[in-house]
Design a protein around this motif. Structure first.
Motif, PDB file in Angstrom:
ATOM      1  N   GLY A  79       0.790  -1.234   0.000  1.00 58.50           N
ATOM      2  CA  GLY A  79       0.000   0.000   0.000  1.00 58.50           C
ATOM      3  C   GLY A  79       0.817   1.276   0.000  1.00 58.50           C
ATOM      4  O   GLY A  79       0.250   2.370  -0.101  1.00 58.50           O
ATOM      5  N   ASN A 107       4.425  -3.077 -17.563  1.00 59.21           N
ATOM      6  CA  ASN A 107       4.488  -2.801 -16.120  1.00 59.21           C
ATOM      7  C   ASN A 107       3.067  -2.815 -15.533  1.00 59.21           C
ATOM      8  O   ASN A 107       2.488  -1.786 -15.181  1.00 59.21           O
ATOM      9  N   LYS A 116      -6.245   2.685 -10.808  1.00 60.33           N
ATOM     10  CA  LYS A 116      -6.990   2.739  -9.542  1.00 60.33           C
ATOM     11  C   LYS A 116      -7.149   4.185  -9.079  1.00 60.33           C
ATOM     12  O   LYS A 116      -8.192   4.580  -8.561  1.00 60.33           O
TER      13      LYS A 116
END
Ligand SMILES: CC(C)(COP(=O)(O)OP(=O)(O)OC[C@H]1O[C@@H](n2cnc3c(N)ncnc32)[C@H](O)[C@@H]1OP(=O)(O)O)[C@@H](O)C(=O)NCCC(=O)NCCS
Length: 146
Positions: A79, A107, A116
């Motif tokens: 994270g 990648n 995201k």
């Protein structure tokens, strides 16, 4: 994930750690000298008093470019990359309208992170990066900033 997270300006004395992070990810990464040239627009991520990541975002007028971001290989997928990127975006000057980046087509981890966060693909640059065999395309992505 650690509770002891700090993001601060990159300093000359951080450069050896920063290059170590770069080298933990790629054999063809930036050199110490390259990081030295962009110190003003670079930040480091520190957890438990140890530098484990960096981000470089340059800005010209109302456009910014994510020039480099990395988390040390031993601390990935926890994270921290997302935290650092969101921090960089939140710290953009008010005048900035768009943040651009280029990423290797292969990648997938980075592309998923960018998607995201809201980046979308703008174009493809053919043969942009050197690769093990020949060249590799870059995807150009952008994020509209509020
Ligand atoms: C790209 C990078 C900065 C991401 O940092 P990270 O700390 O590993 O990423 P996070 O743990 O914050 O994960 C954020 C998102 O990235 C994506 N992601 C992370 N690990 C992934 C994996 N193994 N596979 C697919 N997607 C992954 C996911 O979308 C994830 O969100 P989710 O966990 O909610 O699904 C890091 O992997 C890195 O340093 N890579 C090498 C350097 C590099 O490629 N930099 C980008 C150059 S353009």
């Amino acid at each position: 994930m650690s509770d002891d997270i700090v993001v601060r300006q990159m300093l000359v004395e951080d450069l050896d750690f920063v290059v170590e992070i770069e080298n933990s990810n790629t054999a063809t990464g930036w050199t110490k000298r390259q990081f030295q040239h962009v110190l003003d627009c670079s930040k480091v991520l520190i957890i438990d008093q140890q530098i484990i990541g960096f981000i470089v975002i340059s800005t010209t007028l109302d456009q910014s470019e994510l020039q480099n971001i990395a988390i040390h290989k031993n601390y990935q997928h926890l994270g921290y990359g997302e935290i650092l990127l969101r921090y960089g975006i939140n710290g953009l000057a008010q005048a900035v309208r768009q943040l651009f980046l280029e990423v290797r087509v292969t990648n997938f981890t980075a592309i998923r992170l960018y998607q995201k966060i809201g980046f979308t693909q703008v174009s493809v640059r053919r043969d942009y990066y050197p690769a093990v065999l020949g060249r590799e395309d870059a995807i150009v992505m952008s994020l509209q900033t509020p």
